[in-house]
Design a protein around this motif. Sequence first.
Motif, PDB file in Angstrom:
ATOM      1  N   ASP A  42      -2.769   7.036  -9.282  1.00  0.00           N
ATOM      2  CA  ASP A  42      -2.960   8.374  -9.865  1.00  0.00           C
ATOM      3  C   ASP A  42      -2.166   8.487 -11.172  1.00  0.00           C
ATOM      4  OD1 ASP A  42      -4.487   9.018  -7.684  1.00  0.00           O
ATOM      5  OD2 ASP A  42      -3.019  10.363  -6.741  1.00  0.00           O
ATOM      6  N   ILE A  86      -7.608   4.510   3.534  1.00  0.00           N
ATOM      7  CA  ILE A  86      -8.073   3.732   2.401  1.00  0.00           C
ATOM      8  C   ILE A  86      -9.558   3.442   2.606  1.00  0.00           C
ATOM      9  CG2 ILE A  86      -7.908   1.457   1.306  1.00  0.00           C
ATOM     10  CD1 ILE A  86      -4.886   1.549   1.887  1.00  0.00           C
ATOM     11  N   THR A 140       0.824  -1.216   0.000  1.00  0.00           N
ATOM     12  CA  THR A 140       0.000   0.000   0.000  1.00  0.00           C
ATOM     13  C   THR A 140       0.854   1.260   0.000  1.00  0.00           C
ATOM     14  OG1 THR A 140      -0.133  -0.128   2.408  1.00  0.00           O
ATOM     15  CG2 THR A 140      -1.993  -1.014   1.164  1.00  0.00           C
ATOM     16  N   LYS A 147      -1.360   4.823  -3.864  1.00  0.00           N
ATOM     17  CA  LYS A 147      -2.172   5.934  -4.364  1.00  0.00           C
ATOM     18  C   LYS A 147      -1.459   6.669  -5.499  1.00  0.00           C
ATOM     19  CE  LYS A 147      -3.647  10.585  -3.252  1.00  0.00           C
ATOM     20  NZ  LYS A 147      -4.685  10.689  -4.274  1.00  0.00           N
ATOM     21  N   GLN A 148      -0.183   6.964  -5.276  1.00  0.00           N
ATOM     22  CA  GLN A 148       0.573   7.695  -6.291  1.00  0.00           C
ATOM     23  C   GLN A 148       0.659   6.871  -7.582  1.00  0.00           C
ATOM     24  OE1 GLN A 148       1.401   7.446  -3.056  1.00  0.00           O
ATOM     25  NE2 GLN A 148       1.030   9.598  -2.525  1.00  0.00           N
ATOM     26  N   SER A 171     -11.394  13.551  -6.287  1.00  0.00           N
ATOM     27  CA  SER A 171     -11.797  13.632  -4.885  1.00  0.00           C
ATOM     28  C   SER A 171     -12.832  14.736  -4.657  1.00  0.00           C
ATOM     29  CB  SER A 171     -10.576  13.844  -4.002  1.00  0.00           C
ATOM     30  OG  SER A 171      -9.886  14.985  -4.441  1.00  0.00           O
ATOM     31  N   LEU A 227      -8.288   8.647   0.331  1.00  0.00           N
ATOM     32  CA  LEU A 227      -7.076   9.139   0.987  1.00  0.00           C
ATOM     33  C   LEU A 227      -7.011  10.660   0.931  1.00  0.00           C
ATOM     34  CD1 LEU A 227      -5.278   6.183  -0.479  1.00  0.00           C
ATOM     35  CD2 LEU A 227      -4.747   6.846   1.867  1.00  0.00           C
ATOM     36  N   ASP A 228      -7.453  11.230  -0.215  1.00  0.00           N
ATOM     37  CA  ASP A 228      -7.505  12.699  -0.313  1.00  0.00           C
ATOM     38  C   ASP A 228      -8.444  13.268   0.746  1.00  0.00           C
ATOM     39  OD1 ASP A 228      -5.794  12.871  -2.488  1.00  0.00           O
ATOM     40  OD2 ASP A 228      -7.422  12.651  -3.946  1.00  0.00           O
ATOM     41  N   TYR A 270      -8.966   3.639  -3.314  1.00  0.00           N
ATOM     42  CA  TYR A 270      -7.523   3.641  -3.047  1.00  0.00           C
ATOM     43  C   TYR A 270      -6.827   4.953  -3.358  1.00  0.00           C
ATOM     44  CZ  TYR A 270      -7.688  -1.141  -1.625  1.00  0.00           C
ATOM     45  OH  TYR A 270      -7.955  -2.269  -0.922  1.00  0.00           O
ATOM     46  N   SER A 271      -7.612   5.971  -3.796  1.00  0.00           N
ATOM     47  CA  SER A 271      -6.993   7.285  -3.993  1.00  0.00           C
ATOM     48  C   SER A 271      -7.862   8.392  -3.398  1.00  0.00           C
ATOM     49  CB  SER A 271      -6.750   7.535  -5.486  1.00  0.00           C
ATOM     50  OG  SER A 271      -6.303   8.856  -5.684  1.00  0.00           O
TER      51      SER A 271
END
Lengths: 341, 285
Positions: free
Chosen positions: A216, A305, A208, A212-213, B263, A299-300, A295-296
């Motif tokens: 993205d 997660i 993990t 995320k990066q 987001s 997190l923002d 998964y992204s």
Amino acid sequence: MMYILVKKNLDQKLSEWSAKYEVVAPQKVEAYSQFLPFTESSELALNEPHNTRYPPKSLFLPQSEVMLKYNKRLNKFDEIRILPEKRIIFGIRPCDASALTLLDTVFDTEEYQDPYWAGRRENTILVGLGCSEPPSTCFCTTVGYGPFNHDGLDAIMTELDDVFVIEALSAKGEKLFSDFPAATNEHELSVLRIQSNAKQGMNQAFETEGLKQTLDHLFESDYWSEIAESCLGCGVCTYLCPTCFCFDIVDEVQRNERVRNWDTCMFRIYSQEASGHNPRPTISERTRQRLMHKYSYWLDHIEKIGCTGCGRCVRYCPVGLDIRAMLRTASNFESEVVNVG
Amino acid sequence: MSDNGHNPYNPIPMHIVRAYYESNDRSLKTFELVFDHQKDCDQFFSNYDPGQFCQLSIFGKGEAPFGIASAAWEGEFVRFTVQKMGSFTKYIHTLQAGDPIGMRGPLGNGFPLEDWKGKNIVIIGGGCAFSTLYALTKHVHHSKHRPDYEELIVIYGARTSGLCMYKHDIETWYQRSDMEIHQAIDVPEEDWSHHVGYVPDVVKDVAPSPQNAVAVVCGPPIMTKYTLPVLVNLGFAPEDIFTSLEKRMKCGIGKCGRCNIGSKYICKDGPVFSLAELNALPADI
Ligand SMILES: Cc1cc2nc3c(=O)[nH]c(=O)nc-3n(C[C@H](O)[C@H](O)[C@H](O)COP(=O)(O)OP(=O)(O)OC[C@H]3O[C@@H](n4cnc5c(N)ncnc54)[C@H](O)[C@@H]3O)c2cc1C
Ligand code: SF4
Ligand code: SF4
Ligand code: FES
């Protein structure tokens, strides 16, 4: 403080609670288990199967729910808000309880509180059952949770041979169990051992760190069409997911009701616009939305997660797609992208 | 987590007080709505900023989002201009003065008017999306707000003169000394004395200065798409260019997930975004 509930007294205890609370517990339904109101004739299924197929989020966000009943001619409506008086959900798994705390950040915000959700959360006591032997499809420890995670729970139970050892985690939980016999030192030692074994028995399902990066970065790559190739777009993975919350609002003309229903980003129609344009025209973009959200984007929002590793999407996908395998591919795919580029 | 008794899904009961066609082809119709209960009215106006939208609600037909086309000072009513598209908007077009209707709002963020204080404002619109820009212009016009802003330039395009909205009012803007108005139609017509051409070209001709200025663009996707680069070429920074996004919406309050891009939830975090913010979103539009 730790208490014990002797297993052979379980039904009796649930019956006693039933006098004061609506008690909901997992029960056998065909080959599965499901959270249902407890009655004298209930056949509990706390452990076998390990978890319910249908997620207990439905006890807070029902699959279909009437929000108001209208009279079109008079242009009047009655708000419908059916909330439990006082309720105990008994035997909920930690992954499903922590999913509720994730959804609190959607439904119970300062700006707009969803009164249906908030009312049910407020009136419910969650008694969790930790997972002594997590099945192979579970991966809670990979995503930052665990088989005895406390998030959202008022009490957590650890199963020993003939007793459940209960740890109260909130004032509500403390109150519910305060007249139960106290656990002995021996009990407490067994609990520690079981909890630590359970955790250690679970492998890291995927990396993990930096995931995320990576995702993205892969947003406009072929990764998505590759992982989604055999997906039928049936939406099972999202309907059964305890952290998925999308809903539709429709007027049921025959019944004169405005209703909200679970919806899913896995359907084409979900993002179809009136102009004919669809930002997610194929299953690849829709799979991307599902994974990116969990998964992204989560997190923002809250630096967590948005998947609690319950494994339902893995267990019930009709074509055997496994989110863990998909995510493992991401890092390989990225190194390919980087190597080629 | 206490229940404050308020249900944001309940439509506010309202009535239509005025309904009139805005265009000669009857594709655009304007509705002015008043509140059945004063407390709803007070609540609405204590929250409303130009750029926000509402869900109009009709029992048996559902809900759809529409931008607010009136400024608060105009009176205790809320104006919408509805373009006939599909089933919901077709039905709304059948409504007349006196008919009841439900509404939820105001929703969304609105224009960042506080941040714009002391600046020149360049307003660029086309089609029915001009509705919230009309509200914005009216807002700035008010003697209480006008001193907060410097120059005001409005560029508004429609396909034909028959499709120009809020005509009578906009004609009076030519007499105002505190603003510039440029109207355009796509092809020449007899009796049309203003610009002829597409909005991006008119913006090029008018060439508003980016000095101490913000630009706000709302229109059909194609107009917006070709206008943004014109502004960038004129020297506007992405942080100073704003637009309003239209996405499918259901709840309008950031719960149902429908309007999600990256987001952001367009209904709650938008619909107004700066170009800089849009550039940071994934290509999911
Ligand atoms: C923030 C915002 C502001 C808007 N402001 C205006 C306005 O001022 N004037 C105006 O005429 N239109 C406006 N729209 C567009 C308007 O909401 C749609 O034209 C309308 O929903 C179409 O509904 P329909 O049933 O007639 O069309 P259909 O094609 O029958 O649409 C079917 C369904 O899709 C949904 N839908 C379709 N297109 C859109 C869309 N673009 N946005 C949201 N939901 C959609 C509707 O809820 C409807 O239930 C706005 C949209 C948004 C998101
Ligand atoms: S994505 Fe899959 S494993 Fe994760 S919470 Fe949802 S159903 Fe469970
Ligand atoms: S359950 Fe499997 S087939 Fe169905 S939408 Fe999810 S990934 Fe696709
Ligand atoms: S419309 Fe429901 S989240 Fe935006």
